[in-house]
Design a protein around this motif. Sequence first.
Motif, short mmCIF file in Angstrom:
data_model
loop_
_atom_site.label_atom_id
_atom_site.label_comp_id
_atom_site.label_asym_id
_atom_site.label_seq_id
_atom_site.Cartn_x
_atom_site.Cartn_y
_atom_site.Cartn_z
N PHE A 150 -64.19 62.97 -11.29
CA PHE A 150 -65.14 63.94 -11.87
C PHE A 150 -65.55 64.98 -10.82
N ARG A 151 -65.77 66.25 -11.29
CA ARG A 151 -66.37 67.23 -10.39
C ARG A 151 -67.84 67.42 -10.78
N GLU A 152 -68.61 67.87 -9.83
CA GLU A 152 -70.05 68.01 -10.09
C GLU A 152 -70.29 69.11 -11.12
N PRO A 153 -71.05 68.82 -12.17
CA PRO A 153 -71.30 69.85 -13.17
C PRO A 153 -72.16 70.98 -12.61
N ALA A 154 -71.90 72.19 -13.10
CA ALA A 154 -72.59 73.37 -12.57
C ALA A 154 -73.96 73.55 -13.21
N ASP A 155 -74.21 72.81 -14.30
CA ASP A 155 -75.48 73.02 -15.01
C ASP A 155 -75.99 71.67 -15.51
N VAL A 156 -77.17 71.72 -16.12
CA VAL A 156 -77.78 70.52 -16.69
C VAL A 156 -76.90 70.01 -17.84
N ILE A 157 -76.76 68.69 -17.95
CA ILE A 157 -76.01 68.08 -19.05
C ILE A 157 -77.00 67.77 -20.17
N ASP A 158 -76.81 68.39 -21.32
CA ASP A 158 -77.71 68.19 -22.46
C ASP A 158 -77.02 67.27 -23.46
N MET A 198 -70.70 58.65 -13.98
CA MET A 198 -70.75 59.47 -12.76
C MET A 198 -71.50 58.78 -11.61
N ALA A 199 -72.06 57.60 -11.91
CA ALA A 199 -73.01 56.98 -10.96
C ALA A 199 -72.37 56.53 -9.66
N THR A 200 -71.07 56.33 -9.65
CA THR A 200 -70.42 55.83 -8.44
C THR A 200 -69.47 56.88 -7.85
N THR A 201 -69.75 58.14 -8.14
CA THR A 201 -69.00 59.24 -7.53
C THR A 201 -70.02 60.10 -6.78
N ALA A 202 -69.64 60.60 -5.61
CA ALA A 202 -70.58 61.36 -4.77
C ALA A 202 -70.83 62.73 -5.40
N MET A 203 -71.82 62.81 -6.24
CA MET A 203 -72.19 64.08 -6.88
C MET A 203 -73.57 63.91 -7.50
N THR A 204 -74.17 65.03 -7.85
CA THR A 204 -75.50 64.99 -8.46
C THR A 204 -75.41 65.65 -9.83
N ALA A 205 -76.03 65.01 -10.82
CA ALA A 205 -76.05 65.63 -12.15
C ALA A 205 -77.44 65.43 -12.74
N THR A 206 -77.88 66.43 -13.49
CA THR A 206 -79.19 66.37 -14.14
C THR A 206 -78.97 66.30 -15.65
N PHE A 207 -79.66 65.36 -16.30
CA PHE A 207 -79.48 65.11 -17.73
C PHE A 207 -80.75 65.43 -18.49
N THR A 208 -80.57 65.96 -19.69
CA THR A 208 -81.71 66.11 -20.60
C THR A 208 -81.25 65.86 -22.02
N GLY A 209 -82.16 66.05 -22.97
CA GLY A 209 -81.82 65.85 -24.38
C GLY A 209 -82.91 66.41 -25.25
N ASP A 210 -82.86 66.11 -26.54
CA ASP A 210 -83.86 66.65 -27.45
C ASP A 210 -85.18 65.87 -27.33
N ALA A 211 -86.16 66.23 -28.15
CA ALA A 211 -87.49 65.62 -28.02
C ALA A 211 -87.43 64.11 -28.23
N SER A 212 -86.51 63.63 -29.08
CA SER A 212 -86.36 62.19 -29.30
C SER A 212 -85.79 61.53 -28.05
N LEU A 213 -84.71 62.06 -27.53
CA LEU A 213 -84.04 61.43 -26.37
C LEU A 213 -84.94 61.48 -25.12
N ARG A 214 -85.75 62.52 -25.01
CA ARG A 214 -86.62 62.63 -23.83
C ARG A 214 -87.76 61.61 -23.84
N LYS A 215 -87.92 60.91 -24.99
CA LYS A 215 -88.94 59.86 -25.04
C LYS A 215 -88.35 58.49 -24.72
N ARG A 216 -87.03 58.38 -24.67
CA ARG A 216 -86.41 57.04 -24.61
C ARG A 216 -86.24 56.56 -23.17
#
Length: 448
Positions: free
Chosen positions: A88-96, A111-129
């Motif tokens: 995997f390559r590091e994503p250039a933007d937030v993963i929605d 992606m957890a065991t590859t040397a890279m950083t990724a930021t995740f988000t989701g809709d109002a439901s997913l952001r509560k979970r």
Amino acid sequence: MSGHGEAQPMTARKSGPLSGTAAVPGDKSISHRALIFGAMAVGETKITGLLEGQDVLDTAKAMRAFGAEVTRHGLGDWSVHGVGVGGFREPADVIDCGNSGTGVRLIMGTMATTAMTATFTGDASLRKRPMGRVTDPLSLFGTRAYGRQGGRLPMTVVGAANPVPVRYALPVASAQVKSAVLLAGLNAPGETVVIEREPTRDHSERMLLGFGAELHVEKGTEGHIITLKGRPELRPQSVAVPRDPSSAAFPVCAALIVEGSDILVPGVSQNLTRNGLYITLVEMGARIDFQNPREEGGEPVADLRVRFSDQMQGIEVPPERAPSMIDEYPILSVVAAFASGKTVMKGVKELRVKESDRIDAMARGLEACGVRIEEDEDTLIVYGMGAGGMPGGATAATHLDHRIARSFLGAGLAAQKPVSVDDASPILTSFPIFEGLMQTLGATLERG
Ligand code: S3P
């Protein structure tokens, strides 16, 4: 993404007999995995029957962001040019990930065991979970995660540069957590072991074997012990996605409660980790014939002939059955309202952390429809009113939850007065053809 547009109310009215064939779309769990495993294989994976619901489309987009080439050739017909385990390559933007808990949790693992950083988000439901259930075991590999209070999205995950393999006993029965750990284990050296006390859906294990990973499952006193050898070269596959038994549940249950119905639902999975609802319905006295048993897309399936069942009895659903029917409790609670006697669903607290708090959403909506309910943290009890007995005449809040929306629309087809939902748009996350398919069977569903 879902939940960002305007709410789309929908109403279901008492309908004449449902008849015909209900061919439901591809399985959501297998569709996510086909894209993700395809992205981790070296070369081109071909997928047919992919579910084109928004949840899966969001995963396809995420795989592109991590560097895989994902192409749509026609309806359900896709290919993924994978980059290999650890590629995997590091994503250039937030993963929605939109509405999808499966999407975000599996991709975090990947992606957890590859040397890279990724930021995740989701809709109002997913952001509560809760995401801690995934980031806790991932931290054992050396992964770090920084989210909001309570381990909520948005969350930044810093992959481990030098991951170590882990041995992890699941504290909750969750195929998402199991799969996230196995996916992380793919890029860790040595053997990663996951132990589950109660078996949950086993699509990741089946598909990993298909893609050429070295994996074995033993039954021990602690439960299932799944051992995965890290750093395999995954071989691209042709994946034929079977139909989704959790989507099939909606036409099946509607036919059971709508007077005079007689429908055929082809290719419903009988995988023992997915078929709890069907066992329960038969125990309640549902008229379901399991015809033409066979294998499709590596899953045991049967065609279901389903007829109106006016003699269904409430039962106590054993708590150990919960993992194999976890997504089906909302629609089961509707069927229970049309059975005689009470249906007791115990050991269901996981329902509180799904796309919505499903115990609360079903309890409030069914009460508004005139059904007596009892609940506690881990239990839902529905007092059945017999065939045709539900008064209806209410609007249920769906809380951005596709299964809650479909469940109440199902209820409205058999209740005395119409049942509305405040927002039917979440249905598109997992079953985009629901409205048209149900109308073809004879259901009266109206916008507004
Ligand atoms: C899924 C697992 C289940 C289920 C979800 C799909 C999967 O969630 O509710 O719809 O594909 O692994 P949990 O693993 O959180 O129980």
